[in-house]
Write a protein that holds these residues in place. Sequence first.
Motif, PDB file in Angstrom:
ATOM      1  N   ASN A  57      14.613  31.383  22.974  1.00 28.68           N
ATOM      2  CA  ASN A  57      13.870  32.521  22.432  1.00 28.68           C
ATOM      3  C   ASN A  57      13.388  32.265  21.010  1.00 28.68           C
ATOM      4  OD1 ASN A  57      14.323  33.914  24.794  1.00 28.68           O
ATOM      5  ND2 ASN A  57      16.021  35.133  23.993  1.00 28.68           N
ATOM      6  N   ARG A  58      14.015  31.304  20.346  1.00 30.07           N
ATOM      7  CA  ARG A  58      13.670  30.969  18.966  1.00 30.07           C
ATOM      8  C   ARG A  58      12.935  29.641  18.862  1.00 30.07           C
ATOM      9  NH1 ARG A  58      17.545  34.303  19.417  1.00 30.07           N
ATOM     10  NH2 ARG A  58      18.090  35.812  17.773  1.00 30.07           N
ATOM     11  N   GLY A  59      12.537  29.118  20.026  1.00 29.75           N
ATOM     12  CA  GLY A  59      11.799  27.866  20.043  1.00 29.75           C
ATOM     13  C   GLY A  59      12.624  26.663  19.670  1.00 29.75           C
ATOM     14  N   LYS A  60      13.940  26.757  19.893  1.00 31.18           N
ATOM     15  CA  LYS A  60      14.854  25.680  19.531  1.00 31.18           C
ATOM     16  C   LYS A  60      15.444  25.018  20.778  1.00 31.18           C
ATOM     17  CE  LYS A  60      14.859  26.681  15.027  1.00 31.18           C
ATOM     18  NZ  LYS A  60      14.473  25.738  13.946  1.00 31.18           N
ATOM     19  N   LEU A  61      16.094  23.880  20.578  1.00 27.93           N
ATOM     20  CA  LEU A  61      16.809  23.220  21.665  1.00 27.93           C
ATOM     21  C   LEU A  61      18.057  24.012  22.024  1.00 27.93           C
ATOM     22  CD1 LEU A  61      16.628  19.492  20.486  1.00 27.93           C
ATOM     23  CD2 LEU A  61      15.247  20.580  22.270  1.00 27.93           C
ATOM     24  N   ARG A  62      18.529  23.856  23.256  1.00 28.30           N
ATOM     25  CA  ARG A  62      19.713  24.585  23.722  1.00 28.30           C
ATOM     26  C   ARG A  62      20.928  24.324  22.829  1.00 28.30           C
ATOM     27  NH1 ARG A  62      19.996  26.448  28.907  1.00 28.30           N
ATOM     28  NH2 ARG A  62      22.190  25.849  29.023  1.00 28.30           N
ATOM     29  N   THR A  63      21.027  23.118  22.323  1.00 20.52           N
ATOM     30  CA  THR A  63      22.179  22.770  21.486  1.00 20.52           C
ATOM     31  C   THR A  63      22.249  23.619  20.217  1.00 20.52           C
ATOM     32  OG1 THR A  63      20.828  20.973  20.578  1.00 20.52           O
ATOM     33  CG2 THR A  63      22.394  20.400  22.304  1.00 20.52           C
ATOM     34  N   PHE A  64      21.108  24.091  19.741  1.00 20.51           N
ATOM     35  CA  PHE A  64      21.089  24.972  18.570  1.00 20.51           C
ATOM     36  C   PHE A  64      21.854  26.259  18.871  1.00 20.51           C
ATOM     37  CE2 PHE A  64      18.906  28.274  15.969  1.00 20.51           C
ATOM     38  CZ  PHE A  64      19.222  27.787  14.714  1.00 20.51           C
ATOM     39  N   GLY A  65      21.717  26.739  20.094  1.00 17.74           N
ATOM     40  CA  GLY A  65      22.447  27.938  20.511  1.00 17.74           C
ATOM     41  C   GLY A  65      23.943  27.699  20.553  1.00 17.74           C
ATOM     42  N   HIS A  66      24.337  26.520  21.018  1.00 17.12           N
ATOM     43  CA  HIS A  66      25.765  26.181  21.060  1.00 17.12           C
ATOM     44  C   HIS A  66      26.348  26.132  19.649  1.00 17.12           C
ATOM     45  CE1 HIS A  66      25.349  25.548  25.275  1.00 17.12           C
ATOM     46  NE2 HIS A  66      24.701  24.407  25.191  1.00 17.12           N
ATOM     47  N   GLU A  67      25.582  25.624  18.707  1.00 15.10           N
ATOM     48  CA  GLU A  67      26.047  25.536  17.320  1.00 15.10           C
ATOM     49  C   GLU A  67      26.256  26.933  16.728  1.00 15.10           C
ATOM     50  OE1 GLU A  67      23.214  23.220  15.193  1.00 15.10           O
ATOM     51  OE2 GLU A  67      23.576  21.400  16.354  1.00 15.10           O
ATOM     52  N   LYS A  68      25.310  27.814  16.979  1.00 13.47           N
ATOM     53  CA  LYS A  68      25.380  29.172  16.428  1.00 13.47           C
ATOM     54  C   LYS A  68      26.446  30.021  17.120  1.00 13.47           C
ATOM     55  CE  LYS A  68      22.265  28.637  13.319  1.00 13.47           C
ATOM     56  NZ  LYS A  68      22.652  28.634  11.886  1.00 13.47           N
ATOM     57  N   ALA A  69      26.901  29.584  18.278  1.00 10.16           N
ATOM     58  CA  ALA A  69      27.902  30.340  19.041  1.00 10.16           C
ATOM     59  C   ALA A  69      29.266  30.333  18.360  1.00 10.16           C
ATOM     60  CB  ALA A  69      28.024  29.761  20.449  1.00 10.16           C
ATOM     61  N   ILE A  70      29.498  29.388  17.480  1.00 11.23           N
ATOM     62  CA  ILE A  70      30.804  29.268  16.828  1.00 11.23           C
ATOM     63  C   ILE A  70      31.136  30.513  16.016  1.00 11.23           C
ATOM     64  CG2 ILE A  70      32.133  27.957  15.123  1.00 11.23           C
ATOM     65  CD1 ILE A  70      30.596  25.460  16.079  1.00 11.23           C
ATOM     66  N   GLN A  71      30.128  31.074  15.327  1.00 13.72           N
ATOM     67  CA  GLN A  71      30.363  32.270  14.531  1.00 13.72           C
ATOM     68  C   GLN A  71      30.810  33.435  15.405  1.00 13.72           C
ATOM     69  OE1 GLN A  71      30.503  32.542  11.248  1.00 13.72           O
ATOM     70  NE2 GLN A  71      31.114  34.692  11.479  1.00 13.72           N
ATOM     71  N   SER A  72      30.292  33.500  16.625  1.00 19.80           N
ATOM     72  CA  SER A  72      30.687  34.564  17.559  1.00 19.80           C
ATOM     73  C   SER A  72      32.148  34.420  17.957  1.00 19.80           C
ATOM     74  CB  SER A  72      29.790  34.520  18.808  1.00 19.80           C
ATOM     75  OG  SER A  72      28.437  34.679  18.453  1.00 19.80           O
ATOM     76  N   VAL A  73      32.592  33.187  18.118  1.00 16.51           N
ATOM     77  CA  VAL A  73      33.999  32.932  18.438  1.00 16.51           C
ATOM     78  C   VAL A  73      34.882  33.414  17.290  1.00 16.51           C
ATOM     79  CG1 VAL A  73      35.736  31.147  18.849  1.00 16.51           C
ATOM     80  CG2 VAL A  73      33.494  30.987  19.977  1.00 16.51           C
TER      81      VAL A  73
END
Length: 243
Positions: free
Chosen positions: A30-46
Motif C-alpha cells: 500500500n506504500r509502494g514498498k517491498l514486502r520486507t519493509f512491512g516485516h521490518e515495521k511489524a516489530i514495533q507492533s510486537v
Amino acid sequence: MKKLLEKIDCNNIPNHIAIIMDGNGRWAKNRGKLRTFGHEKAIQSVIETLNGCEELGIPYITLYVFSLENWNRPKQEIDSLMKLFHTNLKIHLEQIHEKNVKIITIGELKKFSEIIQKELLFFMNKTKHNTSGTLILALSYSAREEILRATKNIAEKICNGLFSIKDINYSFFRNHLYTKDLPDVDLIIRTSGEQRISNFLLWQAAYAELYFTNILWPDFRKKDLFEAIIDYQKRKRRFGNVE
C-alpha cells in the motif's frame, strides 16, 4: 487509552492470547514498498502488544511469527526475513528478558540456520527462570504437523511396548504436543481482515474466542489489543455447556 482501560474488567483477563500477525506484505504494498519493509515495521507492533499484555497482567502470549508453509514463499523474501531475524533477534529478546519474561518456541526450529537456532536456545535458557510472563514464539510452526508429530511419537512408544492403546486419553495426547506445559488459548486475534486460523494451534484453541480486525499488523497498537480484550469480555464462554 485511559477510557479503554476503564472499560476492561481486571477480573476477566484472558490467561493466554495468541495472535496471527497478518498483513505485513499488504501494508508495505500500500506504500509502494517491498514486502520486507512491512516485516521490518511489524516489530514495533510486537513491542506495543507485549507492553499491553504486561500492563494487563496477561501471563501467556503466543505470536505466530513464521509458519511451516511460509518456507514456500519467494526465496528473496525468505532470505530477507532470515536476515531480519538475525539482526534483530538478540536486541529484542534481550529487551524481553529485561522485562522478566520467559521465552519459549514451538515449531520446527531445525529448519532455521544454526546461528538463529543458537540465538533462540541461548535466550530460552537465559529466560527460563523469569516469572513476569511467558512469550511463545511459533516458528516454522504447523498445527497439523504438530498433531501428526505427536501421533507418530505415541505410535512409536506403543510399538516399543512402553504404553498401550488404553493409556491414550486427552491428557496423554496433550503431553506429546509442543505446548504440553502451557494452558489452552483463551483468545485468538487475527489482523488484516482475514477470518481464518491458518493451521494455528488447532488443538489448543478448541474453545478459544476468535477476534478479527481489519487493521494490518504493522498498524496494530496497544489500544487495538485493549479493544480486542473488551470484545472478549462481552462474550459468554460456555465450553460446550448450556447457559
